[in-house]
Design a protein around this motif. Structure first.
Motif, PDB file in Angstrom:
ATOM      1  N   ALA A  27      58.352   4.385   4.502  1.00 30.59           N
ATOM      2  CA  ALA A  27      58.381   2.925   4.385  1.00 30.59           C
ATOM      3  C   ALA A  27      57.955   2.274   5.690  1.00 30.59           C
ATOM      4  CB  ALA A  27      59.780   2.466   3.996  1.00 30.59           C
ATOM      5  N   MET A  28      58.392   2.834   6.807  1.00 34.14           N
ATOM      6  CA  MET A  28      58.037   2.293   8.114  1.00 34.14           C
ATOM      7  C   MET A  28      56.545   2.461   8.376  1.00 34.14           C
ATOM      8  SD  MET A  28      59.681   0.868  10.650  1.00 34.14           S
ATOM      9  CE  MET A  28      58.512  -0.160  11.507  1.00 34.14           C
ATOM     10  N   ILE A  29      55.991   3.598   8.001  1.00 33.35           N
ATOM     11  CA  ILE A  29      54.557   3.830   8.188  1.00 33.35           C
ATOM     12  C   ILE A  29      53.744   2.859   7.334  1.00 33.35           C
ATOM     13  CG2 ILE A  29      52.690   5.491   7.802  1.00 33.35           C
ATOM     14  CD1 ILE A  29      54.677   7.704   8.536  1.00 33.35           C
ATOM     15  N   LEU A  30      54.178   2.649   6.076  1.00 28.41           N
ATOM     16  CA  LEU A  30      53.462   1.734   5.181  1.00 28.41           C
ATOM     17  C   LEU A  30      53.513   0.307   5.697  1.00 28.41           C
ATOM     18  CD1 LEU A  30      51.979   1.162   2.537  1.00 28.41           C
ATOM     19  CD2 LEU A  30      54.219   0.966   1.423  1.00 28.41           C
ATOM     20  N   LEU A  34      50.247  -1.945   6.877  1.00 28.61           N
ATOM     21  CA  LEU A  34      49.916  -3.237   6.267  1.00 28.61           C
ATOM     22  C   LEU A  34      49.900  -4.346   7.314  1.00 28.61           C
ATOM     23  CD1 LEU A  34      52.003  -3.037   2.971  1.00 28.61           C
ATOM     24  CD2 LEU A  34      49.519  -2.849   3.209  1.00 28.61           C
ATOM     25  N   ASP A  35      50.852  -4.308   8.226  1.00 21.82           N
ATOM     26  CA  ASP A  35      50.941  -5.349   9.256  1.00 21.82           C
ATOM     27  C   ASP A  35      49.727  -5.328  10.176  1.00 21.82           C
ATOM     28  OD1 ASP A  35      52.062  -7.318  11.046  1.00 21.82           O
ATOM     29  OD2 ASP A  35      52.592  -5.655  12.364  1.00 21.82           O
ATOM     30  N   SER A  36      49.207  -4.154  10.467  1.00 19.27           N
ATOM     31  CA  SER A  36      48.093  -4.039  11.414  1.00 19.27           C
ATOM     32  C   SER A  36      46.735  -4.160  10.760  1.00 19.27           C
ATOM     33  CB  SER A  36      48.176  -2.702  12.161  1.00 19.27           C
ATOM     34  OG  SER A  36      49.337  -2.644  12.959  1.00 19.27           O
ATOM     35  N   SER A  37      46.694  -4.290   9.427  1.00 16.86           N
ATOM     36  CA  SER A  37      45.396  -4.343   8.753  1.00 16.86           C
ATOM     37  C   SER A  37      45.258  -5.587   7.886  1.00 16.86           C
ATOM     38  CB  SER A  37      45.199  -3.076   7.914  1.00 16.86           C
ATOM     39  OG  SER A  37      46.243  -2.940   6.960  1.00 16.86           O
ATOM     40  N   GLY A  70      52.103   4.138  11.704  1.00 19.59           N
ATOM     41  CA  GLY A  70      51.702   3.122  10.738  1.00 19.59           C
ATOM     42  C   GLY A  70      50.756   2.100  11.332  1.00 19.59           C
ATOM     43  N   SER A  71      51.042   1.672  12.553  1.00 18.10           N
ATOM     44  CA  SER A  71      50.193   0.699  13.215  1.00 18.10           C
ATOM     45  C   SER A  71      48.794   1.259  13.460  1.00 18.10           C
ATOM     46  CB  SER A  71      50.824   0.264  14.542  1.00 18.10           C
ATOM     47  OG  SER A  71      50.045  -0.720  15.170  1.00 18.10           O
ATOM     48  N   VAL A  72      48.716   2.516  13.861  1.00 17.16           N
ATOM     49  CA  VAL A  72      47.415   3.143  14.114  1.00 17.16           C
ATOM     50  C   VAL A  72      46.609   3.252  12.819  1.00 17.16           C
ATOM     51  CG1 VAL A  72      46.298   5.302  14.784  1.00 17.16           C
ATOM     52  CG2 VAL A  72      48.135   4.381  16.171  1.00 17.16           C
ATOM     53  N   LEU A  73      47.258   3.630  11.724  1.00 13.13           N
ATOM     54  CA  LEU A  73      46.557   3.726  10.443  1.00 13.13           C
ATOM     55  C   LEU A  73      46.020   2.363  10.002  1.00 13.13           C
ATOM     56  CD1 LEU A  73      48.900   6.179   8.485  1.00 13.13           C
ATOM     57  CD2 LEU A  73      46.683   6.676   9.534  1.00 13.13           C
ATOM     58  N   GLY A  74      46.832   1.324  10.169  1.00 12.04           N
ATOM     59  CA  GLY A  74      46.375  -0.015   9.819  1.00 12.04           C
ATOM     60  C   GLY A  74      45.223  -0.476  10.691  1.00 12.04           C
ATOM     61  N   CYS A  75      45.313  -0.185  11.990  1.00  8.04           N
ATOM     62  CA  CYS A  75      44.226  -0.553  12.902  1.00  8.04           C
ATOM     63  C   CYS A  75      42.943   0.196  12.554  1.00  8.04           C
ATOM     64  CB  CYS A  75      44.627  -0.248  14.346  1.00  8.04           C
ATOM     65  SG  CYS A  75      45.895  -1.351  15.005  1.00  8.04           S
TER      66      CYS A  75
END
Length: 226
Positions: A27-30, A34-37, A70-75
């Motif tokens: 959940a934290m990764i998701l 989402l927040d970073s993308s 999660g932030s890296v994936l969104g970025c």
């Protein structure tokens, strides 16, 4: 925290912070992705990290890592979209003068242009730096490593401070974030300078080989034809 985020924060505290780790981690990764993308959820990642580490101090060893991943994936998603869409998509999303400022920052400061915004908490804008990195075709591996290191450092610092000072850490970081980043930036610059000096003093193996070959006599010239 922004006023409109308070009910969201309470809901997340109930359904994410208190979850077992095998549910809370994805959940934290998701949420971080989402927040970073695609979405904009200011301070949500910070709030979750601080809340979890405050309630469960042992989580400080691993929970900030989920937020960073999660932030890296969104970025990476935003970076890829902007890299394919180019300047036209970038100018539709952000103001021209802001884009030009960010481009000058990349030209002048290199990786620090993405590292410092990744370290700073809101209201520091971050998506424009990610989007511009994509349109400028900034090296993907360098972009990912920089964002991961900066985000992990930020969330781990927040988690450690939350263990000792509780949720007040968010207000402290928001009020003193620039001073903290200046100190970290100065330390990073010193590290880069030391690294460059050490590498400069080390002899280049290729140059040494050329020098050795030049110094060796050519035995073929001394052999008389039969």
């Amino acid at each position: 925290m922004f006023d409109w985020l308070r009910p969201i924060g309470r809901w997340l505290e109930r359904y994410v912070i208190a979850l077992p780790i095998y549910y809370a981690a994805p959940a934290m990764i998701l949420i971080g992705a989402l927040d970073s993308s695609l979405l904009s959820l200011p301070e949500i990642n910070d709030y979750l990290v601080v809340g979890r580490c405050f309630k469960q101090p042992s989580a400080v060893f691993y929970f900030p890592l989920f937020a960073a991943i999660g932030s890296v994936l969104g970025c990476l998603l935003l970076y890829t979209i902007m890299r394919r869409g180019g300047q036209a998509l970038l100018r539709r999303r952000f103001k021209r003068e802001n884009i030009e400022k960010v481009e000058r920052a990349y030209a002048r400061y290199g990786f620090l242009a993405i590292a410092i915004p990744a370290l700073l908490p809101p209201p520091m804008p971050f998506k424009i730096f990610v989007a511009t990195a994509g349109t400028l075709e900034y090296p993907r591996w360098k972009f990912l490593v920089t964002v991961m290191a900066a985000r992990a450092f930020r969330y781990y610092v927040e988690g450690i401070l939350a263990v000792f000072y509780g949720r007040r850490v968010l207000s402290f970081l928001r009020d003193n974030g620039l001073v903290i980043v200046i100190i970290c930036g100065a330390a990073a610059i010193i590290f880069v300078l030391i690294y460059a000096l050490v590498n400069r003093r080390q002899p280049d193996p290729a140059e040494n080989e050329k020098t050795s070959n030049a110094a060796m006599p050519n035995t073929n010239d001394n052999v008389l034809p039969e």
